[in-house]
Enzyme design. Structure first.
Site: not given
Length: 761
Positions: A120-122, A167, A578, A634, A666, A668
């Site tokens: 937020d500051g930036s 955050d 997959m 696949e 598998h 995955q």
């Protein structure tokens, strides 16, 4: 020239749109993905883009602090933590003299559009620069540093912000860049601590970042199965120490061997006094006699490779930030690009910053409910869920045989998906807390037909939150007509009042079948709720399924390693994922891993496509490329298989590069569920039980499915399933992620750029 005090001649004018990009404040994983996306999206759109090094200080210093970026300059950064263009908290930028230098150096390069990634500051500093821009131009013209013509060519500064903050404190956006990865680190640490704590029957106090925002603490407590959490938004009432000890004591009495308390670094009591992790340790040691240790995670939460989400979501936000500036007018307000679920949300920059900065004020004034509400409905809901899970209203012994008790059965069906155990644990414990008798059905509908049903106690599901696989077992088989009778009898014999099915397409199809067969089998006239759990992410009524995020992280991690294995050679990889007929895993992993080519079932593959890709590879490797990554779903094509594509590319390489194919298989479906999948499973379980309670209370027997749509959890009647899916392909008619294809092309299709691909993507 770099000295703004020196009178310079009129600056060169260019019709090209020129965009500056900088990162500022604290670093966050995913910043590099956003920088890469901004650079490549801008180049793809025909704009020029400049990196401003070391945050705002690069604008003040000028010279080499502002560098034009090419396509290759952001190659091989997608997987890296931190920010490759540097970040710095510039005190000089807070002074008007510093901002005057900054504007002068921007105008030297014709830059009048800025994208800032920071907190937020930036973003406040960015808006100030935009507001002061006309006055700073007048001052530069008056001192002779720029001409009136230059000022007229660049009368306004157009801006867009991206929030890089682990955050996750931006009000109005669901997720900020870096928060998901930080949560990965925290939950992984809690998992590790839980195992060592259980070995010694020990307690741990874990301190996480979050000065004014308790997102990381709360979500890590839910996802990590912690016993107690302290967050800034809701300081505990006086006497909280005894309440905390009571909850930990209850866990020990239930047989738990470890206790975890999560503390946000900004947690306070209601008098505003900080609650330090060391104080929590002292309380547990003194009042419970526990062997208690403190772990302060610190800056490890900021480091490391970004998660799959922080790669693809940051890429999406960077793309939209560029197009926000390309379509901006002089009257356009400053925007910050946030997210709402899986979609981009454009917020008024200063409204978002003001609301974010208002939260600490509300906390200080004791307006805790308002502070919680500012964090969004998901945050407040997760707080309620954690309270119910960690502080059940009644114990199992108190509930036994109660007049309001219902018998609710839980089961899995379809292929395994990480997070199934999380859902089962949440369902069992939330149900017990509400007074129900919770039943576990083992081995899917096959087990149900055999009557393999037993009661689940609070202790039975201990430790399931972070476990992969499915402790209740799951089967892909769908019951035939003859087995429906056996299932009906089993439900009657077990006196099941309500059924919750956690699973994939087979689960949904079977429940739909049971719903349409109720006239023949009266036992099916019970309220039934389906929870989506499938790595394929192909279920109706929900934009995300339990397990898909974990699979995506497994795939992206594997692709990182695959690319590293070929970095010393000149190699093309064709990786198969997959997903059956749904290309979610292929597209999203391709974006997150930096693939140059993605083959989807939804688009198919043609011979012309392959011919184009052959020419692309030849040209690319001929100009110095070392790594090329193609991802294939696949079932992208029945005939153009992964093996076929690899052989075609190899045959046409003429020795310029070699080709390797990788079928991930598998792996995955395995592994511990990611924080996202744990939270999703918990939230789905909470809503499923709420819905079931409502149906039971009103004596209704609806069959429904729970789903997430645009950041809201909703339910659909299972009778609508045929209208929500394409039966032939077994995937939803609406697939939100297909819109990201244009983003994938913008950041990977280097054919649009001058050929000089010396680095990998």
């Amino acid at each position: 020239m770099t000295d703004s005090d020196t009178v310079t001649p009129d600056l060169p004018l260019s019709p090209a749109v020129r965009i500056g990009i900088l990162t500022s404040g604290g670093d966050a994983q995913g910043m590099n993905a956003a920088v890469r996306s901004v650079v490549r999206s801008a180049l793809s759109a025909g704009a020029e883009v400049f990196a401003i090094l070391e945050g705002y200080q690069g604008m003040i210093d000028g010279g080499d602090g502002i560098r034009e970026m090419s396509w290759d300059d952001v190659g091989s950064i997608l997987h890296r933590g931190g920010t490759v263009i540097g970040t710095y908290r510039s005190a000089e930028m807070r002074e008007r003299a510093g901002r005057l230098k900054a504007v002068h150096h921007l105008l030297e390069r014709g830059i009048d559009r800025l994208i800032v990634i920071g907190g937020d500051g930036s973003l406040t500093g960015l808006n100030l620069l935009r507001t002061e821009w006309p006055g700073l131009l007048d001052e530069l013209v008056g001192s002779g540093q720029i001409s009136q013509q230059t000022a007229e060519e660049h009368p306004n500064l157009m801006i867009a912000g991206l929030v890089g903050s682990i955050d996750n404190d931006l009000v109005g956006s669901d997720m900020t860049i870096g928060a998901d990865t930080a949560l990965h680190h925290i939950v992984s640490a809690i998992d590790d601590l839980s195992s060592t704590a259980a070995s010694h029957q020990r307690s741990f106090v874990v301190e996480v970042m979050g000065r004014h925002c308790g997102y990381l603490a709360l979500m890590a407590a839910v996802a990590g199965g912690a016993d107690y959490v302290l967050v800034p938004e809701m300081p505990p009432a006086p006497g909280w120490e005894e309440r905390m000890c009571a909850e930990l004591r209850r866990g020990r009495q239930a047989g738990r061997r470890d206790s975890i308390v999560v503390v946000a670094e900004g947690a306070t009591d209601r008098e505003g006094n900080p609650i330090r992790s060391d104080y929590v340790r002292e309380v547990l040691t003194d009042r419970l006699g526990e062997d208690t240790r403190v772990t302060i995670l610190g800056h490890v939460q900021r480091g490391g490779k970004p998660s799959a989400y922080d790669r693809w979501a940051s890429t999406l936000q960077g793309y939209h930030a560029v197009h926000e500036l390309l379509t901006a007018t002089p009257d356009s307000p400053g925007r910050v690009i946030g997210t709402c679920g899986n979609r981009v949300r454009r917020l008024d920059l200063m409204t978002a910053v003001h609301d974010t900065q208002q939260v600490p004020v509300l906390i200080k004034e004791g307006r805790y409910d308002e502070a919680m509400a500012m964090r969004g409905s998901s945050f407040t809901e997760m707080d309620a869920i954690f309270t119910e899970l960690s502080e059940p209203a009644r114990t199992a012994a108190e509930l036994s045989g109660g007049p309001d008790s219902k018998r609710i059965a839980i089961m899995h069906a379809g292929g395994p998906a990480p997070g199934m155990n999380t859902a089962a644990q949440a369902l069992a414990r939330l149900g017990i807390s509400r007074g129900h008798t919770m039943l576990g059905i083992r081995n899917g509908f096959v087990g149900l037909a055999k009557g393999d049903i037993g009661e689940l106690t609070w202790e039975d599901v201990e430790g399931w939150t972070g476990e992969g696989g499915a402790e209740l077992g799951t089967r892909r088989e769908m019951p035939g007509t003859g087995e429906l009778y056996a299932i009906s009898r089993a439900l009657e014999d077990a006196r099941v009042d309500g059924l919750i099915v956690v699973g994939g397409y087979a689960a949904y199809d079977t429940v739909h079948c049971m719903t349409t067969e109720r006239d023949r089998y009266p036992a099916f006239h019970i309220p039934t709720v389906c929870l989506p759990a499938s790595i394929d992410n192909n279920l109706p009524g929900s934009e995300f399924s339990i397990g898909a995020d974990t699979a995506l992280n497994v795939i992206v991690d594997a692709m990182d390693k695959i690319k590293e294995s070929g970095i010393a050679s000149r190699r093309c990889f064709v990786v198969e994922t997959m997903g059956k007929t749904c290309g979610y895993l292929a597209l999203m992993s391709g974006i997150a891993a930096g693939a140059e080519r993605i083959y989807l079932n939804e688009e198919g593959i043609s011979l012309d496509d392959l011919a184009h890709d052959v020419h692309w590879l030849r040209e690319s490797f001929g100009n110095g490329r070392r790594i090329f990554l193609a991802v294939r779903n696949e079932t992208a094509s029945q005939n153009y298989t992964t093996d076929f594509i690899a052989k075609v590319l190899e045959e046409e390489s003429h020795g310029m590069y070699d080709v390797r194919q990788v079928v991930l298989g598998h792996i995955q479906q395995g592994g511990s569920p990611s924080p996202f999948d744990r939270l999703l499973a918990t939230q789905f379980s909470y809503h499923a039980l709420n819905l079931l309670d409502e149906l039971l209370a009103t004596d209704r027997d609806d069959a429904c499915c729970i789903g997430l749509s645009e950041s809201e959890i909703q339910s659909n009647n299972m009778l609508l399933m045929p209208s929500l899916v394409d039966v032939g392909t077994r995937r939803p008619r609406e697939q939100w992620w297909l819109h990201l294809r244009k983003v994938a092309h913008a950041v990977s299709d280097e054919v649009r750029q001058p050929p000089n691909p010396s680095q990998s993507a």
